[in-house]
Write a protein that holds these residues in place. Structure first.
Motif, PDB file in Angstrom:
ATOM      1  N   VAL A   1       0.876  -1.165   0.000  1.00  0.00           N
ATOM      2  CA  VAL A   1       0.000   0.000   0.000  1.00  0.00           C
ATOM      3  C   VAL A   1       0.915   1.217   0.000  1.00  0.00           C
ATOM      4  O   VAL A   1       1.722   1.397   0.914  1.00  0.00           O
ATOM      5  N   ILE A   2       0.822   2.029  -1.037  1.00  0.00           N
ATOM      6  CA  ILE A   2       1.757   3.137  -1.244  1.00  0.00           C
ATOM      7  C   ILE A   2       0.996   4.449  -1.072  1.00  0.00           C
ATOM      8  O   ILE A   2       0.037   4.730  -1.798  1.00  0.00           O
ATOM      9  N   LEU A   3       1.425   5.256  -0.089  1.00  0.00           N
ATOM     10  CA  LEU A   3       0.711   6.481   0.273  1.00  0.00           C
ATOM     11  C   LEU A   3       1.639   7.686   0.139  1.00  0.00           C
ATOM     12  O   LEU A   3       2.283   8.099   1.113  1.00  0.00           O
ATOM     13  N   PRO A   4       1.736   8.277  -1.041  1.00  0.00           N
ATOM     14  CA  PRO A   4       2.574   9.473  -1.189  1.00  0.00           C
ATOM     15  C   PRO A   4       1.929  10.678  -0.511  1.00  0.00           C
ATOM     16  O   PRO A   4       0.699  10.826  -0.518  1.00  0.00           O
ATOM     17  N   CYS A   5       2.766  11.523   0.075  1.00  0.00           N
ATOM     18  CA  CYS A   5       2.277  12.745   0.719  1.00  0.00           C
ATOM     19  C   CYS A   5       2.716  14.001  -0.039  1.00  0.00           C
ATOM     20  O   CYS A   5       2.513  15.120   0.463  1.00  0.00           O
ATOM     21  N   GLU A   6       3.331  13.842  -1.197  1.00  0.00           N
ATOM     22  CA  GLU A   6       3.722  15.005  -1.997  1.00  0.00           C
ATOM     23  C   GLU A   6       2.493  15.858  -2.298  1.00  0.00           C
ATOM     24  O   GLU A   6       1.417  15.341  -2.578  1.00  0.00           O
TER      25      GLU A   6
END
Length: 519
Positions: free
Chosen positions: A180-185
């Motif tokens: 599960v990949i959660l970018p915050c950019e």
């Protein structure tokens, strides 16, 4: 420079200090999170959330931090065994919050530029489930010069592609070993953008079709990460060190407000990542766009607008800007009369939007976050394009005339890039402007210098200058030259700023009297 202070313990003695106090250090947990980014935001946002879930026995996992650039904080993180102090500072429910909390959710940090094998070895870890990131405002980019055989590739998405490929090969493409990949950019639909960038690398490098298929089984999640995190409190470090009782080279500062909006159709994910269960302000949704629009247009937009005008008025901090009655009136009026009306009507009318907007002035005026304006004005064009320009253009489209105060802020941006103090003493200080130029990207500075070199001090030449700025597509991603009334409105404000100074020009704009004839 950060130095140890007389009478304070070193960080290695911190466990003793903590055990004498109210709590023991956090226990060790399996590495369940790979974190691309060693900066202050993730440590003040995601790592703090992991810590709180662990404290309540809900997650039982720690992060391994990957330093995204050759220079970074991996060594300092490891020297402190992944532990650091987070200061929560601001106003919450009418009360002042100024609390220190010891965070123990980071297990270790890796610098892939000095130990690439250790980075790739993390792909073998069967416990690893989540990947989070915040590498830079431009972190999710595709770079043609990145190659699969680089040691390591330069961009974050390229490193991630190699890492995913290592995982794919190690577990023979099992769907059960996806992430599960959660970018915050801070970009729109960051998960979708990251996924497409990873797929582009996979195809460019001619990796197996089975791997491309496996990438699609990883869940790339779109998120909006909302918290003001200001980092190391340099000006107060001596007092703070004596207050907490030990030297912490990674001490971080954040406001009390926090919100993580996560878009997913996976009903099991909220249980896997029990943020809300831990009492954290997490919103799980199947429609992220309204939240993203609200945050970018209202919070980020107001911050950009206030930064530009307050800096040119000679203010040093965001708090000083909000304490100025004229600037505060500007903030409230542009928010209520131009930004909110530019939103989708249903979003603008919602109680959630009103509640969010009501918090913004208080968040910007936070008396305990000393947010230095000379740092915030860097990359002003990119910030304006992302957070203010959409409101300006939508207002013009919807109301058939340009918004005066948003145009005023664009005029302030143009004046900011002039790069030297003007004759009027009420404008920006020369030294502060020069600091800004040193830190800003040189292509924008050179372009503005060229545009300003033709300025002759007349309203006509100001209009020509503004027209050149609006036509310059690299600034805005499009030409704004054909937006009716825009150049004239911005030129009017710019001439007023130059001839009368920012405060009087702003006062006239607030009265609805920005006539060039008055300049």
């Amino acid at each position: 420079m950060k130095t140890e202070l007389d009478g304070a313990n070193t960080f290695f003695e911190m466990e003793v200090c903590v055990m004498k106090g109210k709590k023991k250090p956090a226990p060790m947990h399996p590495e369940r999170v790979l974190q691309f980014g060693d900066g202050v935001f993730l440590r003040g946002f995601v790592d703090w959330m992991l810590h709180h879930m662990n404290e309540q026995g809900l997650f039982r996992g720690q992060a391994v931090v990957v330093q995204p650039f050759a220079e970074g904080s991996a060594d300092e993180i490891n020297e402190q065994n992944g532990m650091y102090t987070l200061l929560h500072r601001g106003i919450c429910d009418g009360r002042t919050v100024d609390e220190a909390e010891l965070i123990g959710s980071i297990r270790r940090a890796i610098n892939p530029y000095s130990d690439y094998k250790a980075f790739l070895h993390c792909a073998l870890n069967p416990d690893l489930r989540f990947i989070v990131s915040d590498t830079s405002p431009e972190g999710i980019v595709f770079t043609e010069d990145d190659h699969f055989t680089d040691f390591p590739p330069s961009s974050f998405p390229a490193k991630l592609t190699v890492f995913l490929y290592k995982r794919f090969k190690t577990y023979h493409g099992k769907a059960s070993k996806t992430f599960v990949i959660l970018p915050c950019e801070q970009i729109d639909r960051n998960g979708d953008v990251l996924k497409q960038t990873v797929l582009r690398y996979a195809r460019k490098w001619h990796l197996e079709q089975e791997f491309v298929w496996w990438i699609g089984h990883n869940e790339f999640v779109n998120t909006v990460a909302d918290r003001l995190v200001t980092g190391y409190p340099q000006d107060e470090i001596k007092e703070l060190t004596h207050r907490i009782g030990y030297v912490d080279h990674l001490i971080n500062t954040a406001e009390p407000f926090h919100q993580w909006i996560i878009e997913t159709a996976n009903p099991r994910l909220p249980a896997e990542l029990p943020l809300a269960q831990a009492g954290l302000n997490a919103v799980w949704t199947n429609q992220l766009t309204p939240y993203h629009t609200r945050k970018v247009r209202i919070l980020d937009g107001m911050q950009t607008i206030l930064t530009l005008t307050a800096f040119l008025c000679g203010k040093q901090t965001m708090k000083q800007g909000m304490d100025d009655s004229l600037l505060a009136a500007f903030v409230h009026k542009v928010l209520s009369e131009e930004i909110i009306p530019s939103l989708d009507p249903e979003l603008a009318a919602s109680e959630a939007t009103k509640a969010y907007a009501d918090l913004v002035p208080e968040r910007l005026a936070n008396p305990l976050l000393q947010r230095q304006l000379h740092r915030l004005v860097n990359h002003a064009v990119a910030q304006f394009r992302r957070s203010v320009l959409p409101s300006l253009l939508e207002f013009r489209k919807r109301h058939q005339y340009p918004p005066a105060l948003l145009c005023f802020s664009l005029a302030a941006l143009i004046l900011l890039y002039k790069g030297t103090a003007l004759d009027n003493e009420r404008l920006a200080a020369r030294r502060a402007t020069e600091v800004f130029i040193v830190e800003e990207e040189t292509d924008h500075v050179a372009t503005f210098r060229d545009f300003w070199s033709a300025y002759e001090g007349t309203p006509a030449s100001a209009c020509q200058l503004v027209s050149r700025v609006l036509k310059h597509e690299p600034f805005w991603g499009m030409s704004l030259a054909n937006t009716d009334g825009l150049a004239a409105q911005i030129s009017t404000s710019l001439v007023l700023m130059i001839n009368k100074g920012i405060p009087e020009a702003l006062w006239l704009a607030l009265q609805g009297k920005p006539a060039i004839a008055e300049a």
